[in-house]
Design a protein around this motif. Structure first.
Motif, PDB file in Angstrom:
ATOM      1  N   LYS A   1     -79.181 120.658 -17.695  1.00 26.12           N
ATOM      2  CA  LYS A   1     -79.909 120.115 -18.838  1.00 26.12           C
ATOM      3  C   LYS A   1     -79.382 118.722 -19.131  1.00 26.12           C
ATOM      4  O   LYS A   1     -78.177 118.486 -19.108  1.00 26.12           O
ATOM      5  CB  LYS A   1     -79.726 121.018 -20.066  1.00 26.12           C
ATOM      6  CG  LYS A   1     -80.466 120.568 -21.309  1.00 26.12           C
ATOM      7  CD  LYS A   1     -81.955 120.838 -21.237  1.00 26.12           C
ATOM      8  CE  LYS A   1     -82.658 120.507 -22.531  1.00 26.12           C
ATOM      9  NZ  LYS A   1     -84.101 120.809 -22.515  1.00 26.12           N
ATOM     10  N   VAL A   2     -80.312 117.785 -19.407  1.00 26.63           N
ATOM     11  CA  VAL A   2     -79.928 116.408 -19.694  1.00 26.63           C
ATOM     12  C   VAL A   2     -80.717 115.890 -20.890  1.00 26.63           C
ATOM     13  O   VAL A   2     -81.918 116.139 -21.014  1.00 26.63           O
ATOM     14  CB  VAL A   2     -80.202 115.466 -18.492  1.00 26.63           C
ATOM     15  CG1 VAL A   2     -79.626 114.075 -18.759  1.00 26.63           C
ATOM     16  CG2 VAL A   2     -79.644 116.042 -17.207  1.00 26.63           C
ATOM     17  N   GLY A   3     -80.035 115.168 -21.769  1.00 19.67           N
ATOM     18  CA  GLY A   3     -80.689 114.449 -22.848  1.00 19.67           C
ATOM     19  C   GLY A   3     -80.263 112.998 -22.772  1.00 19.67           C
ATOM     20  O   GLY A   3     -79.069 112.694 -22.892  1.00 19.67           O
ATOM     21  N   LEU A   4     -81.205 112.093 -22.547  1.00 21.81           N
ATOM     22  CA  LEU A   4     -80.880 110.674 -22.373  1.00 21.81           C
ATOM     23  C   LEU A   4     -81.885 109.796 -23.102  1.00 21.81           C
ATOM     24  O   LEU A   4     -83.099 109.995 -22.983  1.00 21.81           O
ATOM     25  CB  LEU A   4     -80.911 110.292 -20.881  1.00 21.81           C
ATOM     26  CG  LEU A   4     -79.639 110.392 -20.054  1.00 21.81           C
ATOM     27  CD1 LEU A   4     -79.951 110.031 -18.609  1.00 21.81           C
ATOM     28  CD2 LEU A   4     -78.545 109.500 -20.601  1.00 21.81           C
ATOM     29  N   ALA A   5     -81.370 108.818 -23.826  1.00 18.40           N
ATOM     30  CA  ALA A   5     -82.245 107.850 -24.496  1.00 18.40           C
ATOM     31  C   ALA A   5     -81.495 106.541 -24.665  1.00 18.40           C
ATOM     32  O   ALA A   5     -80.259 106.530 -24.737  1.00 18.40           O
ATOM     33  CB  ALA A   5     -82.722 108.379 -25.844  1.00 18.40           C
ATOM     34  N   MET A   6     -82.257 105.453 -24.746  1.00 14.10           N
ATOM     35  CA  MET A   6     -81.671 104.123 -24.918  1.00 14.10           C
ATOM     36  C   MET A   6     -82.192 103.467 -26.183  1.00 14.10           C
ATOM     37  O   MET A   6     -83.322 103.697 -26.606  1.00 14.10           O
ATOM     38  CB  MET A   6     -82.007 103.206 -23.730  1.00 14.10           C
ATOM     39  CG  MET A   6     -81.320 103.544 -22.441  1.00 14.10           C
ATOM     40  SD  MET A   6     -81.621 102.275 -21.164  1.00 14.10           S
ATOM     41  CE  MET A   6     -80.426 101.027 -21.683  1.00 14.10           C
ATOM     42  N   GLY A   7     -81.356 102.636 -26.773  1.00 18.83           N
ATOM     43  CA  GLY A   7     -81.756 101.824 -27.907  1.00 18.83           C
ATOM     44  C   GLY A   7     -81.649 100.353 -27.562  1.00 18.83           C
ATOM     45  O   GLY A   7     -80.971  99.972 -26.597  1.00 18.83           O
ATOM     46  N   GLY A   8     -82.337  99.534 -28.311  1.00 18.56           N
ATOM     47  CA  GLY A   8     -82.270  98.093 -28.109  1.00 18.56           C
ATOM     48  C   GLY A   8     -83.069  97.571 -26.944  1.00 18.56           C
ATOM     49  O   GLY A   8     -82.920  96.407 -26.560  1.00 18.56           O
ATOM     50  N   VAL A   9     -83.952  98.402 -26.384  1.00 18.86           N
ATOM     51  CA  VAL A   9     -84.712  97.971 -25.210  1.00 18.86           C
ATOM     52  C   VAL A   9     -86.227  98.095 -25.387  1.00 18.86           C
ATOM     53  O   VAL A   9     -86.980  97.660 -24.528  1.00 18.86           O
ATOM     54  CB  VAL A   9     -84.290  98.758 -23.949  1.00 18.86           C
ATOM     55  CG1 VAL A   9     -82.848  98.460 -23.574  1.00 18.86           C
ATOM     56  CG2 VAL A   9     -84.502 100.266 -24.146  1.00 18.86           C
TER      57      VAL A   9
END
Length: 328
Positions: free
Chosen positions: A256-264
């Motif tokens: 299981k993976v949870g990935l997110a980015m901010g500032g993009v």
């Protein structure tokens, strides 16, 4: 500051009934009041919703927690259940702003804070988000800090929230009260919207809707997690870019993976390609690098913010590595 009227709502019915096309709900006011001072926001009425009974953290039917929208960021981030079961969210929230601002800022307000694009804040400059049809000053201006994903010719601004990046990675759901008194649920990844040709609309909320709760799913990333925030200084500053990473590892394999980015991007950017790639893989440097490269290959930077592509790759790898090694 322009004149406005002030209404203190004692319950949701009063808040919903008082709302008009020129109203704003007022939580902590840490973003809205600043925008009013700069003449960016010009509401005729503020409806104070701090007295509404949405200041609790309770268990929900999904085995997770429900966060009241009027609860402060500090109360939420430092709650024992949140710190224990959702440390990724707590870590992200505690990296935001200053302690004083976190003490005032509400959970619901955090989700609705507006971009920190300088062209949005400076009323003498063109900005489609502030004045639709006026143009985007950043498009051919100073855009080193702007979006590399999901933007349009109308707007290249980014979402400033740290909390939202973690909520996107976790897979939260937002509950809102509609003007007719009924409620609806919104998947967190459907709450914010890309600019398209209507950048003045930050979210998919309809006028008058009031956020009342944030529902977290069953805890999945309490062992392997990390929130990486890259900024120009270690003290109070918005992220140049950030990565929220959560991993669930069993028998040496990621399931299981949870990935997110901010500032993009104009929204908290969910890294779905990297998530899908990593499931079933071993948590090692090679796979982390491949996942980062796969995700960042779709970036479309401007000349001034090309640095975000390489930094983004390295940030994803570092966040995943830190998340995995946290308990290993």
């Amino acid at each position: 500051m322009r004149p406005f009227t002030y209404t203190s709502a004692e319950n949701k019915e009063q808040a919903l009934q008082a709302f008009t096309a020129t109203s704003h709900y007022l939580g902590g006011g840490t973003n809205l009041v600043d925008l009013m001072k700069e003449n960016v926001e010009r509401p005729d009425q503020l409806i104070d919703v701090n007295n509404l009974d949405y200041k609790k953290i309770t268990s929900n039917e999904n085995g997770g927690l429900t966060l009241g929208a009027m609860l402060s960021n500090s109360e939420t981030a430092n709650n024992k259940q949140v710190r224990t079961n959702y440390p990724l969210l707590s870590m992200a929230m505690l990296s935001a702003a200053t302690a004083q601002i976190r003490n005032m800022a509400s959970n619901g307000g955090n989700l609705l804070q507006r971009t920190r694009c300088p062209y949005f804040f400076e009323v003498s400059m063109p900005c489609n988000k502030r004045e639709p049809g006026s143009g985007c000053g950043a498009l051919n201006g100073m855009n080193a800090l702007h979006a590399i994903f999901g933007y349009s010719d109308s707007c290249i601004a980014t979402n400033p929230s740290d909390m939202c990046v973690a909520l996107a990675a976790i897979g939260a759901t937002v509950e809102v009260q509609k003007p007719d008194g009924t409620s609806r649920m919104i998947e967190f990844t459907d709450l914010h919207r890309l600019p398209g040709d209507q950048p003045e609309k930050d979210t998919t909320l309809i006028p008058g809707e009031l956020i009342t709760a944030i529902h977290l799913p069953k805890p999945e990333f309490s062992d392997h997690y990390y929130y990486l925030k890259i900024r120009e200084r270690s003290s109070y500053a918005f992220a140049l870019l950030s990565v929220a990473a959560g991993l669930q590892v069993e028998s040496g394999v990621i399931n299981k993976v949870g990935l997110a980015m901010g500032g993009v991007a104009h929204i908290p950017w969910k890294l779905t390609k990297a998530e899908e790639f990593l499931v079933g893989k071993k948590p090692n440097q090679s796979n982390f690098e491949a996942a980062a490269a796969l995700e960042m290959k779709d970036a479309k930077p401007f000349e001034a913010n090309k640095w975000k592509v390489d930094m983004g790759k390295n940030a994803i790898v570092r966040a995943l590595t830190q998340a995995y090694e946290r308990e290993v």
